[in-house]
Design a protein around this motif. Structure first.
Motif, PDB file in Angstrom:
ATOM      1  N   GLY A 225      26.872  21.535  46.178  1.00 19.69           N
ATOM      2  CA  GLY A 225      28.073  20.879  45.972  1.00 19.69           C
ATOM      3  C   GLY A 225      28.594  21.126  44.714  1.00 19.69           C
ATOM      4  O   GLY A 225      29.496  20.159  44.312  1.00 19.69           O
ATOM      5  N   VAL A 226      28.082  21.833  43.721  1.00 21.23           N
ATOM      6  CA  VAL A 226      28.528  21.915  42.529  1.00 21.23           C
ATOM      7  C   VAL A 226      29.266  23.033  41.992  1.00 21.23           C
ATOM      8  O   VAL A 226      29.074  24.022  42.853  1.00 21.23           O
ATOM      9  CB  VAL A 226      27.233  22.012  41.550  1.00 21.23           C
ATOM     10  CG1 VAL A 226      27.684  22.264  40.301  1.00 21.23           C
ATOM     11  CG2 VAL A 226      26.382  20.708  41.632  1.00 21.23           C
ATOM     12  N   LEU A 227      30.373  22.880  41.357  1.00 20.00           N
ATOM     13  CA  LEU A 227      31.090  23.919  41.007  1.00 20.00           C
ATOM     14  C   LEU A 227      30.757  25.042  40.060  1.00 20.00           C
ATOM     15  O   LEU A 227      29.672  24.629  39.407  1.00 20.00           O
ATOM     16  CB  LEU A 227      32.405  23.556  40.499  1.00 20.00           C
ATOM     17  CG  LEU A 227      33.525  22.503  41.358  1.00 20.00           C
ATOM     18  CD1 LEU A 227      34.443  21.820  40.568  1.00 20.00           C
ATOM     19  CD2 LEU A 227      33.842  23.175  42.632  1.00 20.00           C
ATOM     20  N   GLY A 228      30.929  26.093  40.112  1.00 18.32           N
ATOM     21  CA  GLY A 228      30.458  27.465  39.180  1.00 18.32           C
ATOM     22  C   GLY A 228      31.514  28.586  38.943  1.00 18.32           C
ATOM     23  O   GLY A 228      32.439  28.742  39.675  1.00 18.32           O
ATOM     24  N   PHE A 229      31.105  29.390  38.243  1.00 19.88           N
ATOM     25  CA  PHE A 229      31.821  30.608  37.742  1.00 19.88           C
ATOM     26  C   PHE A 229      30.938  31.548  38.192  1.00 19.88           C
ATOM     27  O   PHE A 229      29.717  31.664  38.047  1.00 19.88           O
ATOM     28  CB  PHE A 229      32.112  30.662  36.561  1.00 19.88           C
ATOM     29  CG  PHE A 229      33.009  29.378  35.778  1.00 19.88           C
ATOM     30  CD1 PHE A 229      34.318  29.198  36.053  1.00 19.88           C
ATOM     31  CD2 PHE A 229      32.505  28.368  35.048  1.00 19.88           C
ATOM     32  CE1 PHE A 229      35.172  28.380  35.819  1.00 19.88           C
ATOM     33  CE2 PHE A 229      33.065  27.081  34.642  1.00 19.88           C
ATOM     34  CZ  PHE A 229      34.472  27.240  35.195  1.00 19.88           C
ATOM     35  N   GLY A 230      31.441  32.819  38.741  1.00 21.34           N
ATOM     36  CA  GLY A 230      30.871  33.931  38.784  1.00 21.34           C
ATOM     37  C   GLY A 230      30.749  34.866  37.501  1.00 21.34           C
ATOM     38  O   GLY A 230      31.318  34.635  36.306  1.00 21.34           O
ATOM     39  N   GLN A 231      30.010  35.787  37.518  1.00 23.12           N
ATOM     40  CA  GLN A 231      29.737  36.728  36.366  1.00 23.12           C
ATOM     41  C   GLN A 231      29.871  38.009  36.682  1.00 23.12           C
ATOM     42  O   GLN A 231      29.250  38.852  37.530  1.00 23.12           O
ATOM     43  CB  GLN A 231      28.265  36.357  35.893  1.00 23.12           C
ATOM     44  CG  GLN A 231      27.648  37.504  35.022  1.00 23.12           C
ATOM     45  CD  GLN A 231      28.251  37.398  33.531  1.00 23.12           C
ATOM     46  OE1 GLN A 231      29.026  36.788  33.240  1.00 23.12           O
ATOM     47  NE2 GLN A 231      27.689  38.629  32.924  1.00 23.12           N
ATOM     48  N   ALA A 232      30.724  38.783  35.788  1.00 30.27           N
ATOM     49  CA  ALA A 232      30.944  40.393  35.968  1.00 30.27           C
ATOM     50  C   ALA A 232      31.503  40.725  37.016  1.00 30.27           C
ATOM     51  O   ALA A 232      32.461  41.685  36.563  1.00 30.27           O
ATOM     52  CB  ALA A 232      29.465  40.999  35.582  1.00 30.27           C
ATOM     53  N   SER A 233      31.616  40.231  38.041  1.00 29.23           N
ATOM     54  CA  SER A 233      32.411  40.334  39.199  1.00 29.23           C
ATOM     55  C   SER A 233      32.820  39.482  40.065  1.00 29.23           C
ATOM     56  O   SER A 233      32.444  38.228  39.778  1.00 29.23           O
ATOM     57  CB  SER A 233      31.679  41.463  39.972  1.00 29.23           C
ATOM     58  OG  SER A 233      30.693  40.981  40.761  1.00 29.23           O
ATOM     59  N   ASP A 234      33.860  39.427  40.944  1.00 29.40           N
ATOM     60  CA  ASP A 234      34.133  38.272  41.779  1.00 29.40           C
ATOM     61  C   ASP A 234      33.155  38.119  42.794  1.00 29.40           C
ATOM     62  O   ASP A 234      32.815  39.032  43.836  1.00 29.40           O
ATOM     63  CB  ASP A 234      35.504  38.685  42.496  1.00 29.40           C
ATOM     64  CG  ASP A 234      36.147  37.481  43.135  1.00 29.40           C
ATOM     65  OD1 ASP A 234      35.429  36.327  43.240  1.00 29.40           O
ATOM     66  OD2 ASP A 234      37.275  37.635  43.613  1.00 29.40           O
ATOM     67  N   MET A 235      32.530  36.982  42.721  1.00 31.91           N
ATOM     68  CA  MET A 235      31.138  36.454  43.509  1.00 31.91           C
ATOM     69  C   MET A 235      31.703  35.416  44.407  1.00 31.91           C
ATOM     70  O   MET A 235      30.721  34.749  45.299  1.00 31.91           O
ATOM     71  CB  MET A 235      30.106  35.795  42.620  1.00 31.91           C
ATOM     72  CG  MET A 235      29.654  37.121  41.640  1.00 31.91           C
ATOM     73  SD  MET A 235      28.159  36.287  40.856  1.00 31.91           S
ATOM     74  CE  MET A 235      27.370  37.830  39.695  1.00 31.91           C
ATOM     75  N   ARG A 236      33.142  35.364  44.702  1.00 33.31           N
ATOM     76  CA  ARG A 236      33.577  34.230  45.715  1.00 33.31           C
ATOM     77  C   ARG A 236      32.950  34.233  46.997  1.00 33.31           C
ATOM     78  O   ARG A 236      32.648  33.199  47.670  1.00 33.31           O
ATOM     79  CB  ARG A 236      34.917  34.334  45.697  1.00 33.31           C
ATOM     80  CG  ARG A 236      35.611  35.179  46.514  1.00 33.31           C
ATOM     81  CD  ARG A 236      37.068  35.080  46.380  1.00 33.31           C
ATOM     82  NE  ARG A 236      37.693  36.280  45.859  1.00 33.31           N
ATOM     83  CZ  ARG A 236      38.968  36.576  45.892  1.00 33.31           C
ATOM     84  NH1 ARG A 236      39.826  35.996  46.426  1.00 33.31           N
ATOM     85  NH2 ARG A 236      39.485  37.593  45.254  1.00 33.31           N
ATOM     86  N   VAL A 237      32.291  35.460  47.490  1.00 31.06           N
ATOM     87  CA  VAL A 237      32.120  35.455  48.854  1.00 31.06           C
ATOM     88  C   VAL A 237      30.713  34.750  49.085  1.00 31.06           C
ATOM     89  O   VAL A 237      30.279  34.381  50.031  1.00 31.06           O
ATOM     90  CB  VAL A 237      31.683  36.983  49.374  1.00 31.06           C
ATOM     91  CG1 VAL A 237      30.746  37.683  48.302  1.00 31.06           C
ATOM     92  CG2 VAL A 237      31.308  37.274  50.644  1.00 31.06           C
TER      93      VAL A 237
END
Length: 352
Positions: A225-237
């Motif tokens: 339940g922690v927020l985060g950022f993807g890296q190099a590509s869109d990892m939202r899936v």
């Protein structure tokens, strides 16, 4: 970099050929194409080359290639298979690329994120730090603990100035923002990345960022339940409800243009370092944040695109308290490419 075995495509076993018809274009990746990050995006560029040129080109790739002798053998193998243009896509391939290029002056080489060139070797990179400034800005806006965690790979300038850009972006919102950094000495190690993500969360980070290539940190963030950022590509899936955005590396246009230059006979050695304005860096949709935060991030992105905001604008200070850049100026490219220091506000020591 990554000490993993590399995989030859079956097409590498074909005999030597000229690159006139078709041009064989080779790619060397430091990680697996399925990492959904760095190598995945470079492979998307390879596929763009195939789509753009059809049967005028043949592309081949080697994945999970280690540094040193392993890289030399891999690059040499591509040359011997008939490749006339070779993209080596990680900083650690710099010297191996130069070594092989010196033996094959008729082959064109493109090295990602390095700084050494030759008559038949170009360099290219993207201004990822522009996106990382935006990430820091967002992190400081959404964090409740005032602490972000950062999973770092190797202390090379690209990674160091990315960390500093993140911190400066955060400090533009909260001067007291804290950043916890853990180095893992790997670009792709999902197990270690996951372990470090958990540790950073235990240390109080409620936002995670990374300069490593797997989806593991973002998945751990989602699980906890922690927020985060993807890296190099869109990892939202992998984190539909917790990915805030991601820096996306867009290599497609560059790879198509450089392949076209070889086909046209106009290729020359040069250095390219493009960013958001040129489209080599873009941001995934801003999500899982209040709309006012998303609007603020879009404004920062717009200012960077319009060259009205430079992430390394002064005044700001080095970690030791000395002035890095005075007011009204910004850090030049030479300083960024050699950056081996942290900005003020980061408490940890930079590995040497």
């Amino acid at each position: 970099m990554r000490l993993a075995s590399f995989v030859f495509c079956a097409c590498l076993l074909t005999p030597m050929s000229t690159f006139a018809a078709p041009l064989k274009v080779g790619f060397i990746y430091s990680g697996p194409v399925g990492d959904r990050g760095w190598s995945y995006q470079h492979n998307e560029g390879r596929l763009a080359v195939e789509r753009a040129f059809g049967d005028r080109v043949e592309t081949v790739y080697l994945e999970s290639v280690g540094e040193g002798d392993e890289a030399v053998h891999a690059i040499e193998g591509l040359v011997r298979s008939g490749a006339g243009l070779i993209f080596t896509t990680s900083f650690g391939f710099m010297d191996p690329t130069l070594e092989v290029a010196a033996r094959h002056p008729d082959v064109k080489f493109e090295h990602a994120t390095g700084y050494k060139r030759a008559e038949n070797v170009s360099t290219y990179s993207a201004r990822f730090y522009e996106g990382r400034y935006i990430l820091g800005h967002i992190a400081a806006k959404v964090s409740h603990t005032g602490v972000a965690g950062y999973i770092a790979s190797f202390p090379i300038p690209e990674v160091v100035h990315g960390i500093n850009a993140f911190m400066l972006g955060a400090q533009s919102v909260d001067a007291d923002f804290q950043l916890r950094i853990i180095w893992i000495s790997s670009w792709f190690d999902p197990r270690k990345e996951a372990e470090v993500a958990k540790l950073l969360i235990r240390q109080g980070a409620d936002v995670l960022a990374q300069h490593t290539d797997s989806t593991a940190p973002l998945q751990i963030a989602a699980q906890q339940g922690v927020l985060g950022f993807g890296q190099a590509s869109d990892m939202r899936v992998y984190a539909l409800h917790t990915q805030l955005t991601s820096i996306i590396d867009n290599w497609n246009a560059y790879y198509v243009a450089r392949t076209q230059a070889v086909l046209d006979g106009t290729w020359t050695s040069r250095d390219t370092w493009d960013g958001i304005a040129e489209g080599m860096v873009s941001m995934a949709p801003y999500a899982n944040m209040p709309e006012e935060v998303a609007d603020s991030a879009r404004q920062v992105e717009r200012l960077i695109t319009e060259d009205r905001l430079h992430p390394f604008s002064g005044p700001f200070y080095r970690q030791d308290g000395t002035l890095a850049v005075q007011a009204g100026r910004f850090l030049d490219d030479e300083a960024l490419l050699g950056m081996d220091w942290y900005v003020q506000g980061i408490e940890e020591a930079l590995p040497r």
